[in-house]
Motif scaffolding. Structure first.
Motif, PDB file in Angstrom:
ATOM      1  N   GLU A  44    -125.865 -21.529  34.563  1.00  0.00           N
ATOM      2  CA  GLU A  44    -126.600 -21.456  32.873  1.00  0.00           C
ATOM      3  C   GLU A  44    -127.466 -22.800  32.615  1.00  0.00           C
ATOM      4  N   LYS A  51    -126.790 -11.790  30.826  1.00  0.00           N
ATOM      5  CA  LYS A  51    -124.860 -11.880  31.433  1.00  0.00           C
ATOM      6  C   LYS A  51    -124.335 -11.043  30.620  1.00  0.00           C
ATOM      7  N   LEU A  85    -127.410 -12.324  35.189  1.00  0.00           N
ATOM      8  CA  LEU A  85    -125.995 -12.320  35.641  1.00  0.00           C
ATOM      9  C   LEU A  85    -124.970 -11.696  35.073  1.00  0.00           C
ATOM     10  N   PHE A 136    -120.497 -12.771  40.257  1.00  0.00           N
ATOM     11  CA  PHE A 136    -119.876 -13.791  40.558  1.00  0.00           C
ATOM     12  C   PHE A 136    -118.678 -13.099  40.336  1.00  0.00           C
ATOM     13  N   SER A 157    -119.739 -19.017  36.284  1.00  0.00           N
ATOM     14  CA  SER A 157    -121.609 -19.225  36.367  1.00  0.00           C
ATOM     15  C   SER A 157    -122.386 -20.165  35.662  1.00  0.00           C
TER      16      SER A 157
END
Length: 712
Positions: free
Chosen positions: A370, A382, A539, A360, A366
């Motif tokens: 999440e 992340k 992520l 992203f 996110s």
């Protein structure tokens, strides 16, 4: 035995590794073996008799330099420790120490790290007596950030603030004074920060021709990695050291220049031929990472770039899997669609969780995902940005809601009272005890002397009496908290405001505060240090993913003003960098690439989802390059109808059959309306009186029948 370069390198890599006699620019497309090419060029120079100590290898990390020298040593079967490899800053430091006398400084000068520089900036501010009593005044870390950026971008402070920190414009003159005082303090006390190392080296070389000549004689060959990430002074240093006749080889990719916020200037690589006349340009276009359908798409992304080196990535990795575009009803259903796709990739393609990355543009994008991952107990890690529930302003906002639900929540009290002036560590427990004991007299005396405390307690009383749905509670919290946030986080409160908007978006799908708090507060198993990374979904912001690769990559929020960002759509140079960011994201994918395009996003101040246009980076892609999937009201996805195919039948399936609503009437399995959620489709009856409904803007909900109105 000499290395057989022709058998170990492809044609373009071989040309780059063996070129001599003129400046060289290697445009290394993503996944094209850039590091391998540098390693073999270094080995070739040494094989041809160039002394290792005369080869200057400039990189952006010590790790990269060490890896390149180590691999070249292995190839040659001999040590190359004498190669002066390292970062621009480490090279500048060593050179300044060696020639400190010519520069007129003490050779024992001190280099400030980031913390030291921040402390010195605070000292400069305090000496000027600026910001005293003003809690909105920029913090010391922001002071250094502004000063450093203005130097790296070679802009005066006022221009930088106007472009990148508009909320700090009222303090512009003060910031300029602090920058001047900060420079004087460094000069008077023999201190250099990281930026000084580069600019002082340039000053040394320009002011002392003999030193410049010494440096040039010492380094007959200059090699620079990631040239697209150089700032203006770094590019000038390369030019100074290489001179008009020295051999310089720069390696990089203009399409991966994504660090303008750090001062990187893509013009350095685009203008290389002007700075080094007669330069040979070699393009590395064979890709060893991605499949051809993915490369076809990424090549198209670059076609519309305004300024670029033309290149066309290709590979021998054939596949029938084309990239996919998933068009979801909203950013909330986008998060659920990502989870469905992760399951599909694991089930149908045998991928491990760690093979999959969700990328992203900005960390807050996110947050919804999440929350969904936490609800399922799905492990994730992340990179870049901060995890949703770890952000200080999110913790603050949730603390108010927690106190509305549970007045005995000591941790939430500590957080809420921490922002009240005049309530210190000794007073906090007394306030909490008085509130829980209901000691109105004690509280009345305290609040009479402390307006902020009174405002907080009155607000919490109001919120506790009628918190309403979580989204409504957060609207009240945001209104109360905004001035507090401005005081507590004056340097970046506009960015934090986006986080609160995302929190409200998450809350919109919940009916009650306790359920919402439970979901956002769940511990993430992916944070367990013992959990191996390969078992966790990755992520990551795109910036943090640069240099990495994954078997499957999903890119979120491809909508206007999300990706590209709102500001970028009004400045062409920012828009060009956003395009390069898109290219970097897509070229992380090896086998599977999925692009997610929400059709609506939650807008907090309107309390509803608002339509958004797809990202221009998606709309400009030819339809034949990807498979187009659209979210259905049933919660799944169907491929968009290819040209020439007849329309599908309009009759809806009747899963579960008609059922009785709460008023005794039959609710057919079709479209309906809800007072809050709007239009949706009933897909299942849950006896005796509930229905599972897929709402266009809010996804799947279970609703009591009497609250649904069937469409005629």
């Amino acid at each position: 035995m000499q290395i057989d370069y022709r058998s170990r390198l492809n044609e373009a890599q071989y040309e780059a590794a063996t070129h001599r006699g003129s400046p060289l620019l290697v445009i290394a497309g993503a996944g094209s073996g850039k590091t391998r090419t540098i390693v073999y060029r270094l080995a070739r120079l040494v094989e041809e008799g160039v002394p290792p100590e005369s080869i200057l290898l400039l990189t952006f990390t010590r790790k990269a330099s060490f890896e390149m020298v180590s691999r070249a040593s292995t190839l040659l079967g001999r040590g190359l420790a004498s190669v002066p490899g390292g970062t621009f800053h480490s090279f500048a430091f060593a050179t300044l120490r060696r020639h400190a006398a010519e520069l007129g400084v003490n050779p024992a000068f001190t280099v400030l790290d980031k913390a030291d520089a921040s402390s010195l900036a605070k000292d400069a501010r305090d000496r000027l007596e600026l910001g005293k009593g003003d809690k909105s005044f920029p913090k010391k870390d922001t002071l250094v950030e502004v000063v450093s950026k203005s130097r790296n971008k070679e802009l005066n402070v006022s221009d930088l603030v106007s472009r990148e920190y508009p909320h700090l414009l009222p303090y512009c003159e003060d910031l300029e004074e602090i920058a001047h005082a900060y420079r004087n303090l460094k000069r008077n006390h023999g201190l250099f920060d990281y930026d000084d190392l580069l600019f002082e080296l340039e000053r040394l070389l320009l002011a002392n021709p003999k030193v410049l000549e010494t440096v040039r004689r010492r380094f007959n060959h200059v090699m620079v990695d990631e040239f697209q990430d150089t700032n203006l002074v770094q590019a000038r240093l390369v030019k100074l050291i290489a001179g008009d006749h020295g051999e310089v080889a720069a390696v990089g990719d203009d399409a991966q220049s994504i660090y303008a916020f750090r001062g990187a200037n893509v013009a350095n690589i685009l203008r290389f031929g002007e700075e080094f006349p007669g330069a040979r340009v070699v393009r590395l276009e064979r890709n060893y990472r991605s499949t051809q359908p993915i490369l076809d798409l990424t090549n198209t992304i670059l076609e519309n770039a305004r300024e670029k080196y033309d290149k066309h990535l290709y590979t021998e990795r054939a596949t029938s899997h084309r990239p996919r575009v998933y068009r979801t009803h909203s950013d909330a259903s986008q998060a659920r669609a990502v989870l469905q796709r992760v399951s599909e990739l694991k089930r149908e393609h045998g991928l491990d969780t760690g093979d999959i990355a969700v990328l992203f543009r900005a960390g807050f994008m996110s947050y919804l995902l999440e929350v969904e991952l936490n609800k399922l107990g799905f492990p994730f890690v992340k990179y870049g940005g901060i995890k949703f529930t770890e952000a200080a302003h999110i913790k603050d906002a949730l603390a108010y809601m927690r106190l509305a639900c549970n007045p005995s929540d000591l941790a939430a009290w500590n957080r809420a009272l921490g922002h009240v002036k005049g309530v210190g560590p000794k007073t906090v427990p007394k306030v909490i005890e008085a509130v829980l004991r209901g000691d109105a007299d004690w509280l009345a005396k305290r609040t009479a002397k402390n307006q902020q405390l009174g405002d907080l307690l009155r607000f919490l009383d109001t919120l506790r009496r009628d918190p309403g749905r979580p989204a409504h509670a957060l609207e009240a919290i945001a209104e109360f908290y905004l001035p507090i946030m401005r005081r507590a986080y004056p340097d970046d409160y506009p960015r934090r405001q986006q986080g609160l908007d995302e929190l409200a978006s998450i809350a919109s799908g919940y009916q009650d505060c306790p359920s919402f708090l439970a979901d956002v507060s769940l511990e993430n198993p992916g944070e367990d240090r013992e959990a191996p990374p390969e078992d966790a979904l990755v992520l990551s912001t795109i910036h943090s993913a640069k240099g990495l690769q994954f078997k499957a990559v999903m890119v979120l929020d491809l909508a206007e003003e999300r990706f590209p960002g709102k500001r970028a759509m009004h400045r062409m140079e920012d828009m060009e960098e956003e395009r390069r960011l898109m290219y970097v994201a897509c070229t992380r994918a090896m086998d599977h690439l999925d692009l997610f395009v929400p059709e609506a996003v939650w807008v907090r101040h309107l309390e509803r989802n608002e339509p958004v246009r797809p990202s221009p980076f998606v709309t400009e892609l030819p339809a034949e390059l990807y498979d187009d999937y659209r979210e259905t009201f049933g919660g799944g996805f169907e491929m968009a109808r290819p040209r020439g195919m007849p329309e599908p039948p309009t009759s809806a399936p009747t899963t579960g059959g008609p059922a009785k609503g709460g008023d005794g009437g039959a609710l057919p399995m079709g479209y309906c309306r809800h007072a809050i959620y709007g239009r949706g489709k009933i897909i299942q009856h849950i006896p005796p009186d509930k229905y599972r409904v897929n709402f266009q803007d809010f996804g799947l909900k279970v609703i009591v029948g009497r609250f649904l109105e069937p469409e005629e």
